[in-house]
Design a protein around this motif. Structure first.
Motif, PDB file in Angstrom:
ATOM      1  N   LEU A 136      -2.637   7.104   6.858  1.00 33.89           N
ATOM      2  CA  LEU A 136      -3.321   6.005   6.965  1.00 33.89           C
ATOM      3  C   LEU A 136      -3.977   6.529   4.706  1.00 33.89           C
ATOM      4  N   CYS A 137      -3.919   7.979   4.404  1.00 37.88           N
ATOM      5  CA  CYS A 137      -4.762   8.348   3.066  1.00 37.88           C
ATOM      6  C   CYS A 137      -3.436   7.913   2.161  1.00 37.88           C
ATOM      7  N   GLN A 138      -2.134   7.892   2.251  1.00 40.35           N
ATOM      8  CA  GLN A 138      -1.119   7.719   1.121  1.00 40.35           C
ATOM      9  C   GLN A 138      -1.027   6.318   1.244  1.00 40.35           C
ATOM     10  N   GLU A 198      -6.716  -4.450  12.218  1.00 36.21           N
ATOM     11  CA  GLU A 198      -5.960  -4.965  11.144  1.00 36.21           C
ATOM     12  C   GLU A 198      -5.596  -4.280  10.222  1.00 36.21           C
ATOM     13  N   LEU A 199      -6.108  -2.721   9.862  1.00 35.11           N
ATOM     14  CA  LEU A 199      -6.213  -2.343   9.391  1.00 35.11           C
ATOM     15  C   LEU A 199      -4.427  -1.505   8.920  1.00 35.11           C
ATOM     16  N   ILE A 200      -4.353  -1.172   9.550  1.00 37.50           N
ATOM     17  CA  ILE A 200      -3.027  -0.299  10.810  1.00 37.50           C
ATOM     18  C   ILE A 200      -1.641  -1.600  10.349  1.00 37.50           C
ATOM     19  N   ARG A 201      -2.034  -2.775  10.938  1.00 41.75           N
ATOM     20  CA  ARG A 201      -1.289  -3.584  10.866  1.00 41.75           C
ATOM     21  C   ARG A 201      -0.828  -3.952   9.302  1.00 41.75           C
ATOM     22  N   GLU A 202      -1.551  -3.742   8.299  1.00 42.04           N
ATOM     23  CA  GLU A 202      -1.722  -4.369   6.832  1.00 42.04           C
ATOM     24  C   GLU A 202      -0.993  -3.533   6.179  1.00 42.04           C
ATOM     25  N   LEU A 203      -1.365  -2.064   6.987  1.00 40.51           N
ATOM     26  CA  LEU A 203      -0.568  -0.943   6.265  1.00 40.51           C
ATOM     27  C   LEU A 203       0.283  -0.915   6.597  1.00 40.51           C
ATOM     28  N   GLU A 204       1.353  -1.275   7.691  1.00 40.27           N
ATOM     29  CA  GLU A 204       2.507  -0.580   8.183  1.00 40.27           C
ATOM     30  C   GLU A 204       4.068  -1.132   7.479  1.00 40.27           C
ATOM     31  N   PRO A 205       3.921  -2.142   6.112  1.00 39.89           N
ATOM     32  CA  PRO A 205       5.319  -2.062   5.417  1.00 39.89           C
ATOM     33  C   PRO A 205       5.081  -1.268   4.593  1.00 39.89           C
ATOM     34  N   VAL A 206       3.705  -0.938   3.922  1.00 42.67           N
ATOM     35  CA  VAL A 206       3.426   0.203   2.854  1.00 42.67           C
ATOM     36  C   VAL A 206       4.011   1.308   3.530  1.00 42.67           C
ATOM     37  N   ALA A 207       3.539   1.840   4.642  1.00 38.96           N
ATOM     38  CA  ALA A 207       4.197   3.071   5.754  1.00 38.96           C
ATOM     39  C   ALA A 207       5.852   2.785   5.749  1.00 38.96           C
ATOM     40  N   ASP A 208       6.070   1.871   5.821  1.00 39.99           N
ATOM     41  CA  ASP A 208       7.509   1.955   6.360  1.00 39.99           C
ATOM     42  C   ASP A 208       8.357   2.302   4.866  1.00 39.99           C
ATOM     43  N   LEU A 223      -3.214   3.792   1.992  1.00 40.83           N
ATOM     44  CA  LEU A 223      -3.452   2.821   1.199  1.00 40.83           C
ATOM     45  C   LEU A 223      -3.831   3.371  -0.685  1.00 40.83           C
ATOM     46  N   VAL A 224      -3.828   4.546  -0.519  1.00 38.12           N
ATOM     47  CA  VAL A 224      -3.959   5.027  -2.032  1.00 38.12           C
ATOM     48  C   VAL A 224      -2.335   4.321  -2.803  1.00 38.12           C
ATOM     49  N   THR A 225      -1.257   4.530  -1.999  1.00 37.54           N
ATOM     50  CA  THR A 225       0.470   4.096  -2.664  1.00 37.54           C
ATOM     51  C   THR A 225      -0.209   2.401  -2.623  1.00 37.54           C
ATOM     52  N   LEU A 226      -0.942   1.536  -1.681  1.00 42.98           N
ATOM     53  CA  LEU A 226      -1.511   0.023  -2.116  1.00 42.98           C
ATOM     54  C   LEU A 226      -2.744  -0.585  -2.725  1.00 42.98           C
ATOM     55  N   PHE A 227      -2.932   0.615  -2.824  1.00 43.62           N
ATOM     56  CA  PHE A 227      -4.073   0.268  -4.152  1.00 43.62           C
ATOM     57  C   PHE A 227      -3.645   0.267  -5.322  1.00 43.62           C
ATOM     58  N   GLU A 228      -2.395   1.803  -6.011  1.00 45.85           N
ATOM     59  CA  GLU A 228      -1.977   1.996  -6.721  1.00 45.85           C
ATOM     60  C   GLU A 228      -0.889   0.826  -7.373  1.00 45.85           C
ATOM     61  N   GLN A 229      -0.448   0.449  -6.778  1.00 47.67           N
ATOM     62  CA  GLN A 229       0.620  -0.557  -6.751  1.00 47.67           C
ATOM     63  C   GLN A 229      -0.038  -2.291  -7.037  1.00 47.67           C
ATOM     64  N   GLN A 230      -1.307  -2.222  -6.745  1.00 45.71           N
ATOM     65  CA  GLN A 230      -2.065  -3.480  -6.412  1.00 45.71           C
ATOM     66  C   GLN A 230      -2.664  -3.192  -8.582  1.00 45.71           C
ATOM     67  N   LEU A 231      -2.730  -2.016  -8.815  1.00 46.08           N
ATOM     68  CA  LEU A 231      -3.163  -1.631 -10.270  1.00 46.08           C
ATOM     69  C   LEU A 231      -2.561  -2.205 -10.878  1.00 46.08           C
ATOM     70  N   ASP A 232      -1.391  -1.556 -10.561  1.00 48.86           N
ATOM     71  CA  ASP A 232      -0.216  -1.470 -11.127  1.00 48.86           C
ATOM     72  C   ASP A 232       0.297  -3.880 -11.621  1.00 48.86           C
ATOM     73  N   CYS A 279       6.209   6.983   6.515  1.00 52.31           N
ATOM     74  CA  CYS A 279       5.360   7.982   7.241  1.00 52.31           C
ATOM     75  C   CYS A 279       4.859   7.060   8.744  1.00 52.31           C
ATOM     76  N   ALA A 280       6.035   5.411   8.918  1.00 56.55           N
ATOM     77  CA  ALA A 280       5.454   4.362   9.995  1.00 56.55           C
ATOM     78  C   ALA A 280       4.914   5.266  11.002  1.00 56.55           C
ATOM     79  N   GLU A 281       5.749   6.267  11.540  1.00 59.36           N
ATOM     80  CA  GLU A 281       5.868   6.579  12.602  1.00 59.36           C
ATOM     81  C   GLU A 281       3.925   7.167  12.693  1.00 59.36           C
ATOM     82  N   GLU A 282       3.562   8.111  11.620  1.00 60.74           N
ATOM     83  CA  GLU A 282       3.126   8.929  11.921  1.00 60.74           C
ATOM     84  C   GLU A 282       1.743   7.749  11.928  1.00 60.74           C
ATOM     85  N   LEU A 283       1.415   6.675  11.162  1.00 58.06           N
ATOM     86  CA  LEU A 283       0.456   5.588  11.393  1.00 58.06           C
ATOM     87  C   LEU A 283      -0.182   5.085  12.227  1.00 58.06           C
TER      88      LEU A 283
END
Length: 388
Positions: free
Chosen positions: A258-260, A317-327, A262-271, A331-335
């Motif tokens: 969950l942490c990895q 909703e958050l889990i579904r939103e993060l599935e592509p990033v986790a994949d 979210l942080v990855t998603l936010f860093e990509q958005q900043l980029d 870490c999709a299985e862990e999520l």
């Protein structure tokens, strides 16, 4: 005050897992960390980065990973260390468990670890520090530029209730049900520099604020700022400290995923030039309290105007939103374990189910021991049968 940020290469991970030392007969905490660590010199004496180390109280051993690229690597690291720790504990009649608080042990019986900085903390904080016989999990996620740290911390603060409710595991304190999902969040959160992060404008504002705290004598080091989420300049990470003690390795993996993600998603958005959301401070505080009290059943505030939604729905909703990033991160299985927690119960719900079914607080300790040892959720029937 200039604070250098040692930028990370990629969204690397580090996990800190605070483990209870439990007497195998009485089911109470044992203050034996010094002896157990002495039996593991190859892990506890590893320079600046030991795999096992003291925490504030002698009832606790903190298991720490090295730098991992994936959640799977971090889990394997923790599992290997836990195997060695369990062998040393078994030799001393100790079992291992992890919940945010111990259901039956009294904090007044705790023994402080033999470290000077802990003695100073207790001298300054007195009762606030002496009662911190609590257990948590911290997840570090690497970021590539210190300028991103404060926007990411601000954005992550919206997810304090999500982090806490999924892992809340401390409804009991000194033999009583507190009525909270997480009394650890209250016990630890009372420290003067703990609690939700201050929502600052940028890295320069963070440097100025840390400078002010040090000049005023409030802290001696920025490491004494124990926010629920904070930048860690030495490691080049954002550190999420909101999690209660987590009973199973599977759920630790969930928290890390969950942490990895979210942080990855936010860093990509900043980029990509986006501005990250920054919730109002009152919303952050209120939502943390709601999760502290009600866990997954909280109704959380979703915007600065006071709109609300069930936290369970928001988590789905958050889990579904993060599935592509986790994949992409592997870490999709862990999520997906978050979905299992929503279906079968967070740790505080599993504990209360045992009590509601006629189980004792000792049965709850037995279940926590079994959950850690077997890496699965355990029911009253299983622990009652084992004790028969």
């Amino acid at each position: 005050m200039a604070i250098d940020f040692n930028a990370s290469h990629g969204s690397t991970l580090g996990v800190e897992w605070e483990i209870q030392l439990v007497d195998a007969e009485t089911r109470h905490l044992r203050q034996d960390a010094r002896e157990v660590l002495a039996a593991l010199p190859s892990l506890s004496d590893d320079g600046d980065n030991p795999r096992v180390r003291h925490e504030l109280m002698e009832s606790t051993i903190e298991v720490v990973t090295g730098i991992s690229d994936t959640v799977g690597e971090a889990k394997a690291d923790l599992a290997g260390t836990l195997t060695d720790l369990r062998a040393a504990a078994d030799d001393r009649g100790l079992a291992l468990a992890c919940t945010g608080t111990h259901p039956i042990s009294d904090w007044r019986e705790a023994v402080m670890a033999p470290m000077g900085r802990y003695a100073k903390l207790v001298e300054e904080m007195q009762w606030l520090a002496r009662r911190i016989q609590t257990f948590g999990v911290h997840v570090h996620v690497g970021i590539s530029d210190g300028a991103k740290a404060i926007p990411i911390v601000n954005a992550l603060s919206s997810y304090l209730p999500h982090f806490l409710a999924l892992t809340a595991s401390s409804p009991f304190w000194s033999g009583s049900d507190t009525g909270l999902a997480s009394c650890r969040a209250v016990v630890f959160g009372q420290l003067p520099t703990a609690g939700p992060p201050h929502l600052l404008d940028d890295w320069a504002a963070f440097e100025d604020y840390m400078d002010t705290l040090m000049r005023s004598g409030t802290i001696r080091s920025i490491k004494e700022v124990w926010w629920d989420i904070r930048p860690h300049p030495d490691f080049g990470t954002v550190e999420i400290r909101m999690f209660d003690g987590i009973p199973t390795l599977r759920e630790v993996g969930m928290a890390a995923a969950l942490c990895q993600s979210l942080v990855t998603l936010f860093e990509q958005q900043l980029d990509r030039g986006y501005t990250l959301p920054r919730p109002a401070a009152w919303v952050v505080r209120d939502n943390k309290w709601r999760a502290t009290r009600y866990g997954l059943d909280a109704i959380v505030i979703t915007d600065d105007t006071g709109s609300t939604a069930p936290l369970r729905d928001d988590l789905y909703e958050l889990i579904r939103e993060l599935e592509p990033v986790a994949d992409r991160l592997g870490c999709a299985e862990e999520l997906k374990v978050a979905g299992e927690v929503l279906e079968h119960g967070a740790p505080y719900e599993r504990q209360r189910a045992i009590r509601a079914g006629g189980g004792t607080l000792e049965n709850i300790v037995d279940a926590a021991i079994a959950e850690l040892a077997e890496d699965r959720f355990v029911t009253l029937g299983e622990v009652a049968h084992a004790g028969a």
